[in-house]
Design a protein around this motif. Sequence first.
Motif, PDB file in Angstrom:
ATOM      1  N   HIS A 148      15.037   6.414  -8.477  1.00 24.84           N
ATOM      2  CA  HIS A 148      15.044   7.858  -8.223  1.00 24.84           C
ATOM      3  C   HIS A 148      13.721   8.299  -7.613  1.00 24.84           C
ATOM      4  N   THR A 149      12.610   7.778  -8.133  1.00 25.75           N
ATOM      5  CA  THR A 149      11.292   8.118  -7.589  1.00 25.75           C
ATOM      6  C   THR A 149      11.174   7.660  -6.144  1.00 25.75           C
ATOM      7  N   MET A 150      11.695   6.480  -5.830  1.00 28.07           N
ATOM      8  CA  MET A 150      11.660   5.972  -4.465  1.00 28.07           C
ATOM      9  C   MET A 150      12.476   6.857  -3.528  1.00 28.07           C
ATOM     10  N   SER A 204       0.832  -1.205   0.000  1.00 31.80           N
ATOM     11  CA  SER A 204       0.000   0.000   0.000  1.00 31.80           C
ATOM     12  C   SER A 204       0.866   1.254   0.000  1.00 31.80           C
ATOM     13  N   PHE A 205       1.936   1.235   0.787  1.00 27.70           N
ATOM     14  CA  PHE A 205       2.849   2.376   0.820  1.00 27.70           C
ATOM     15  C   PHE A 205       3.456   2.610  -0.563  1.00 27.70           C
ATOM     16  N   TYR A 206       3.903   1.538  -1.204  1.00 26.87           N
ATOM     17  CA  TYR A 206       4.530   1.682  -2.519  1.00 26.87           C
ATOM     18  C   TYR A 206       3.527   2.202  -3.543  1.00 26.87           C
ATOM     19  N   ALA A 207       2.347   1.604  -3.569  1.00 21.82           N
ATOM     20  CA  ALA A 207       1.336   2.011  -4.550  1.00 21.82           C
ATOM     21  C   ALA A 207       0.926   3.472  -4.356  1.00 21.82           C
ATOM     22  N   HIS A 208       0.869   3.913  -3.100  1.00 20.03           N
ATOM     23  CA  HIS A 208       0.468   5.295  -2.829  1.00 20.03           C
ATOM     24  C   HIS A 208       1.599   6.267  -3.122  1.00 20.03           C
ATOM     25  N   GLU A 209       2.779   5.985  -2.580  1.00 18.90           N
ATOM     26  CA  GLU A 209       3.888   6.943  -2.665  1.00 18.90           C
ATOM     27  C   GLU A 209       4.573   6.950  -4.026  1.00 18.90           C
ATOM     28  N   ILE A 210       4.684   5.794  -4.690  1.00 15.20           N
ATOM     29  CA  ILE A 210       5.438   5.703  -5.936  1.00 15.20           C
ATOM     30  C   ILE A 210       4.531   5.721  -7.159  1.00 15.20           C
ATOM     31  N   LEU A 211       3.421   4.987  -7.100  1.00 11.07           N
ATOM     32  CA  LEU A 211       2.504   4.961  -8.238  1.00 11.07           C
ATOM     33  C   LEU A 211       1.455   6.059  -8.169  1.00 11.07           C
ATOM     34  N   GLY A 212       1.314   6.662  -6.994  1.00 11.62           N
ATOM     35  CA  GLY A 212       0.390   7.777  -6.859  1.00 11.62           C
ATOM     36  C   GLY A 212      -1.067   7.393  -6.712  1.00 11.62           C
ATOM     37  N   LEU A 251      10.614   6.960   0.425  1.00  6.20           N
ATOM     38  CA  LEU A 251       9.726   5.839   0.729  1.00  6.20           C
ATOM     39  C   LEU A 251      10.168   5.052   1.961  1.00  6.20           C
ATOM     40  N   VAL A 252      11.447   4.702   2.020  1.00  8.06           N
ATOM     41  CA  VAL A 252      11.919   3.846   3.123  1.00  8.06           C
ATOM     42  C   VAL A 252      11.738   4.536   4.470  1.00  8.06           C
ATOM     43  N   ALA A 253      12.064   5.820   4.546  1.00  4.73           N
ATOM     44  CA  ALA A 253      11.916   6.545   5.815  1.00  4.73           C
ATOM     45  C   ALA A 253      10.454   6.603   6.246  1.00  4.73           C
ATOM     46  N   LYS A 254       9.554   6.751   5.283  1.00  4.11           N
ATOM     47  CA  LYS A 254       8.125   6.799   5.614  1.00  4.11           C
ATOM     48  C   LYS A 254       7.641   5.450   6.127  1.00  4.11           C
ATOM     49  N   VAL A 255       8.120   4.369   5.513  1.00  6.48           N
ATOM     50  CA  VAL A 255       7.752   3.036   5.991  1.00  6.48           C
ATOM     51  C   VAL A 255       8.314   2.809   7.392  1.00  6.48           C
ATOM     52  N   GLN A 256       9.571   3.198   7.611  1.00  4.45           N
ATOM     53  CA  GLN A 256      10.189   3.033   8.924  1.00  4.45           C
ATOM     54  C   GLN A 256       9.397   3.780  10.002  1.00  4.45           C
ATOM     55  N   ALA A 257       8.982   4.998   9.688  1.00  4.24           N
ATOM     56  CA  ALA A 257       8.222   5.795  10.651  1.00  4.24           C
ATOM     57  C   ALA A 257       6.862   5.165  10.929  1.00  4.24           C
TER      58      ALA A 257
END
Length: 352
Positions: free
Chosen positions: A317-319, A161-169, A324-330
Amino acid sequence: MFKIAIDAMGGDNAPEAIVAGVELARDQMPDTEFLLFGQLDKVKPFVKNEERLTLVQADEVIAMADEPVKSIRRKKQSSLVLAAQAVKNGDADAIFSAGNTGALLAAGIFIVGRIKGIDRPALMTALPAFDGPHDAFVMMDMGANAENRPAHLYQYGILGSFYAHEILGYDAPRVGLLNNGTEEDKGDQVHKEAHQLLRYGSEHNLLNFVGNVEAREVLQGPADVVIADGFSGNATLKSIEGTALSLLKLLKDTIMNGSLKTKMAGAMLKPALKGVQAKLDYSQHGGAVVIGVNAPVVKTHGSAGPDAVANTMKQIHTMLEADLVAKVQAFVADHKEDLVARTENDVDGAAE
């Protein structure tokens, strides 16, 4: 300035295709530097312009046939291990390889390190969706873990869900559980329990679970995130690849071996067939991501050419740009109680 560590020796067409792809991406990504790890006598001849490229000697190479975990432990001076070590040491922000998938996965978990609170990182890829609101969806696990517990599948839903929201929009990405039927009580005990955990997560606004999905319908876009155990996910991906290749070959053979009228019709259909082929080419969406580790770890197909390599660089680059990783960690740190590996009693409670 972002820095991406590159395994320049990984892949069927390395290092030529890797270097060419990196240079394509470099010309489109002015805020990014590339660290190319490899045997420099083989890498340098393909470098046309060293602007924002740093070449680092790596004496060893992890081959496609090497045993993954043993190879990263024994070949400390390999291009893949040195690239992963650069990320761990903070000298690079992400790692890319087109080489041994298992070795990259092992390097991501054991060198880069998994995110605290994530039980098992997964291998995730984007696939085309022929219907629905979006033109692609993400699917995991694609083979990192042959077996999974219900809690792993639950966490995959959140990571996807994080990837689809943050990277795919995608807003409120729809999460589906790959199963042998759409009914809630379908599947083995693992999938039944995973279904209840995912429903729990949806009820607590941790994800947007839409229920079970079947393998035959995944390309029709019933979900933006499809989660599966590693065995089923890998088998589904290879079935899709094999079916697509077989159908395209069948069409080509039918046209080439047919009558003059058939060949003329085929010539007229050629642009449309190329469009179908492009739609089926999931490399246009980038590479496979080892999600759940402390930095972007991304793998493209072993036979990737320069364009596919460049597309994967843009994905990385988009990630990085989205952090993305910092947002998932938080998120994981803030929701420890909701992400812990749950017991059967937890599942029962989620279903009540």
